[in-house]
Design an enzyme around this catalytic site. Structure first.
Site, PDB file in Angstrom:
ATOM      1  N   TYR A 102      16.631   4.057  -9.343  1.00  0.00           N
ATOM      2  CA  TYR A 102      17.109   3.038 -10.652  1.00  0.00           C
ATOM      3  C   TYR A 102      17.642   3.815 -11.950  1.00  0.00           C
ATOM      4  O   TYR A 102      18.833   3.304 -12.305  1.00  0.00           O
ATOM      5  CB  TYR A 102      15.893   2.357 -11.052  1.00  0.00           C
ATOM      6  CG  TYR A 102      15.963   0.952 -12.111  1.00  0.00           C
ATOM      7  CD1 TYR A 102      16.669  -0.173 -11.836  1.00  0.00           C
ATOM      8  CD2 TYR A 102      15.841   1.177 -13.382  1.00  0.00           C
ATOM      9  CE1 TYR A 102      17.036  -1.056 -12.660  1.00  0.00           C
ATOM     10  CE2 TYR A 102      16.136   0.488 -14.553  1.00  0.00           C
ATOM     11  CZ  TYR A 102      16.540  -0.876 -13.940  1.00  0.00           C
ATOM     12  OH  TYR A 102      16.884  -1.785 -14.921  1.00  0.00           O
ATOM     13  N   ASN A 104       1.928  -0.179  -5.475  1.00  0.00           N
ATOM     14  CA  ASN A 104       2.209   1.334  -4.842  1.00  0.00           C
ATOM     15  C   ASN A 104       2.839   1.920  -5.896  1.00  0.00           C
ATOM     16  O   ASN A 104       4.094   2.151  -5.931  1.00  0.00           O
ATOM     17  CB  ASN A 104       2.796   1.230  -3.725  1.00  0.00           C
ATOM     18  CG  ASN A 104       2.837   2.643  -2.871  1.00  0.00           C
ATOM     19  OD1 ASN A 104       2.388   3.703  -3.800  1.00  0.00           O
ATOM     20  ND2 ASN A 104       2.991   2.836  -1.591  1.00  0.00           N
ATOM     21  N   SER A 145      14.506  -0.032  -0.403  1.00  0.00           N
ATOM     22  CA  SER A 145      12.851  -0.450   0.057  1.00  0.00           C
ATOM     23  C   SER A 145      13.077  -1.177   1.450  1.00  0.00           C
ATOM     24  O   SER A 145      12.182  -1.090   2.279  1.00  0.00           O
ATOM     25  CB  SER A 145      12.150  -1.145  -1.062  1.00  0.00           C
ATOM     26  OG  SER A 145      10.808  -1.441  -0.526  1.00  0.00           O
ATOM     27  N   HIS A 182     -21.388  -6.850  -9.285  1.00  0.00           N
ATOM     28  CA  HIS A 182     -20.865  -8.235  -8.799  1.00  0.00           C
ATOM     29  C   HIS A 182     -19.599  -7.693  -8.068  1.00  0.00           C
ATOM     30  O   HIS A 182     -19.563  -8.519  -6.899  1.00  0.00           O
ATOM     31  CB  HIS A 182     -20.241  -8.920 -10.022  1.00  0.00           C
ATOM     32  CG  HIS A 182     -21.458  -9.175 -10.720  1.00  0.00           C
ATOM     33  ND1 HIS A 182     -22.592 -10.241 -10.495  1.00  0.00           N
ATOM     34  CD2 HIS A 182     -21.977  -8.638 -12.135  1.00  0.00           C
ATOM     35  CE1 HIS A 182     -23.489 -10.109 -11.207  1.00  0.00           C
ATOM     36  NE2 HIS A 182     -23.199  -9.474 -12.632  1.00  0.00           N
ATOM     37  N   HIS A 231      11.248   0.119   5.109  1.00  0.00           N
ATOM     38  CA  HIS A 231      10.262  -0.775   5.716  1.00  0.00           C
ATOM     39  C   HIS A 231      10.912  -1.136   7.083  1.00  0.00           C
ATOM     40  O   HIS A 231       9.943  -0.906   8.215  1.00  0.00           O
ATOM     41  CB  HIS A 231       9.925  -2.026   4.944  1.00  0.00           C
ATOM     42  CG  HIS A 231       8.935  -1.948   3.788  1.00  0.00           C
ATOM     43  ND1 HIS A 231       9.524  -1.400   2.551  1.00  0.00           N
ATOM     44  CD2 HIS A 231       7.503  -1.956   3.688  1.00  0.00           C
ATOM     45  CE1 HIS A 231       8.395  -1.085   1.919  1.00  0.00           C
ATOM     46  NE2 HIS A 231       7.289  -1.484   2.458  1.00  0.00           N
TER      47      HIS A 231
END
Length: 565
Positions: free
Chosen positions: A441, A429, A464, A143, A468
């Site tokens: 962090y 990701n 981030s 499916h 980008h």
């Protein structure tokens, strides 16, 4: 009495009796037949009622069972998936027994302390286990495999649409891939740049770490000064060797978008890998040098570092779980799917994006134009997102993992089921998320003694967003911080509004709507700026004019695009 299963009436003396005085077990004349008819009638009526009630109850139970079945299957699937993930993580986090044979005496506190010296700087850190990618497992269900077939069918429809339309308009079969050739232009220069970056990332960090480890063995005085020197050289290499020089090659040679994307993505990937190699090995070596109980040094071998540079992970380990064999058919199918996604993106640009801007009248970019543009490009934008995810994070990573027999294929999780942006950021990701979590962090919290968690999260978002925007700036050839504003504005706001406490299908729908709108906004604004840069070039722009979006002031009429795009 009963004989042969037939009830017989006993003969009694003739005497007047009343019906209500019939003895138990005796037959009253005339009463027997009347009672029999009444009983049959009552039995028939009550039987019909009971049958109808049974049928009604069965139907109700059937409906309830079907509902419970679907609900329980969903809950069971979710809970089993979470349970298995937690069991795998707990099993892999167990410390291996130091003695392999039979029973061993419990470790003393001193021995436990020695073992801790060789652990990851973040406790257990990232745990790698043998597991498959989500889509590989889901595509085994017919499916869900059909959804993949639908996307393939749409690709063939795009190809047929292009062939038919060009044949009708031109009167002949047109096979023109000028846009694809332009996008991947100057490939020899791209290959040379990548080889230089890779060799430098292989030689420089490993050599610096090896030389630094020799100065920390105790035979050199002032080890702290050596650490400062080698650390400064490493940071200088990161900034110039992997930071400035590749960007300089992209800008000075005006690399087209796809070629520039290859260089910038590899540039950032190698910088992150070099940082991980140093970050994981320096604390481990310092712990070993203080208490040299191991028979040999903990400096990794060159082959281990070389394997890490190719492995689809950004977290360094001396060893990873490995598969016993390489399935070359699986490798070939993934690379073919990457190639198919490239052509898919090409036809999406050719049929859905370029017609929106080719020959557009260059007027002021007002609100009406923005709204129409965004909603016209929502579908292409989402196709960019889905095809980029499938081609890179699934197919490309799995192809290299298979060639390297890298067994941990959890490059992403079921981000499409996310009901919060926080979960979406963590699962879309996991390769990049793990690096940001452990080295940005966690290290920030370590330095601040876990006092500024919001600041740590803000730092992750900022890094981030900058990465980008940096990639898009070099790929497109202009600075237009749309992605940065979306990340730092709407992204942070949604991270608090649509948080992990939000559950239910409605929040998943809201998340998907946000992704649709975000992709439409990004594709629309970047596309307008791309054409404005070509329709309204500046001869000698100042620095401020380079930072100002050209689409805000370009008012010239429709011109022919010099690149034919």
């Amino acid at each position: 009495m009963e004989s042969g299963g037939v009830l017989r009436c006993r003969a009694i003396p003739k005497m007047p009796i009343s019906p209500d005085k019939c003895l138990e077990g005796e037959c009253c004349p005339g009463e027997h037949h009347q009672n029999t008819r009444d009983n049959h009638t009552a039995d028939n009526v009550s039987g019909k009622i009971e049958v109808e009630q049974v049928i009604s109850k069965k139907l109700q139970l059937k409906k309830k069972a079907e509902y419970l079945k679907s609900d329980l299957m969903l809950q069971f699937d979710s809970q089993v998936s979470d349970l298995m993930d937690s069991l795998i993580e707990e099993a892999t986090s167990l410390e291996p027994a130091p003695v392999s044979a039979g029973f061993s005496p419990p470790l003393s506190e001193k021995e436990r302390s020695k073992l801790r010296h060789f652990q990851s700087p973040h406790g257990q850190g990232k745990q790698f286990v043998s597991r498959r990618s989500y889509l590989d497992e889901l595509f085994e269900v017919n499916h869900l495999r059909t959804i993949y077939h639908i996307f393939v069918a749409v690709l063939f429809v795009f190809i047929l649409n292009t062939l038919v339309v060009d044949s009708i308009n031109e009167g002949r079969l047109v096979l023109d891939f000028d846009l694809l050739v332009y996008t991947f232009g100057q490939l020899p220069l791209v290959v040379c740049t990548w080889v230089c970056m890779f060799l430098s990332a292989l030689v420089v960090p490993y050599t610096l770490f090896s030389l630094w480890s020799q100065t920390q063995s105790g035979s050199y005085s002032h080890p702290g000064l050596y650490s400062l020197v080698f650390g400064s050289v490493f940071l200088l290499y990161q900034a110039l060797g992997l930071g400035f020089l590749p960007a300089y090659v992209v800008v000075t040679n005006s690399l087209p978008p796809a070629s520039a994307a290859i260089v910038t993505h590899e540039q950032i990937r190698l910088m992150m890998k070099a940082h991980s190699f140093v970050r994981e090995n320096v604390p481990r070596f310092l712990s070993w040098s203080k208490d040299k109980t191991s028979p040999g040094s903990v400096v990794p071998q060159v082959s281990q570092y070389l394997y890490f540079l190719f492995a689809p992970t950004l977290i360094y380990k001396d060893k990873y779980p490995r598969n016993p064999v390489i399935r070359w058919g699986y490798v070939a199918s993934n690379f073919l799917q990457v190639l198919g996604c490239v052509f898919y993106l090409y036809y999406v640009l050719l049929r859905l994006c370029i017609p929106q801007f080719h020959g557009i009248s260059q007027q002021m970019f007002d609100l009406k134009a923005v709204v129409l543009c965004v909603f016209n490009l929502i579908l292409p934008g989402m196709l960019f997102l889905l095809l980029g995810f499938f081609s890179v994070i699934h197919c490309w990573f799995n192809a290299f993992a298979e060639m390297l027999r890298f067994a941990d294929r959890m490059f992403y999780k079921d981000w499409w089921n996310s009901t919060s942006f926080a979960n979406y950021y963590r699962t879309c990701n996991t390769v990049v998320h793990d690096w940001l979590y452990y080295y940005v962090y966690q290290d920030f919290l370590l330095m601040s003694r876990k006092r500024f968690k919001p600041a740590a999260m803000l730092l992750v978002f900022t890094m981030s967003a900058v990465a980008h925007e940096y990639i898009l700036t070099l790929c497109l050839g202009f600075f237009y911080p749309v992605i940065f504003c979306l990340y730092m504005g709407i992204g942070i706001m949604f991270n608090f509004i649509i948080h992990d406490g939000r559950k239910g299908p409605i929040w998943n729908i809201i998340l998907w709507m946000s992704l649709f709108l975000g992709q439409g906004i990004s594709v629309c604004l970047y596309s307008h700026e791309w054409y404005a840069q070509r329709y309204c070039p500046l001869k000698e722009p100042s620095f401020l004019e380079l930072l100002k979006p050209r689409s805000w002031s370009c008012q010239r009429g429709s011109l022919v695009d010099p690149d034919g795009l």
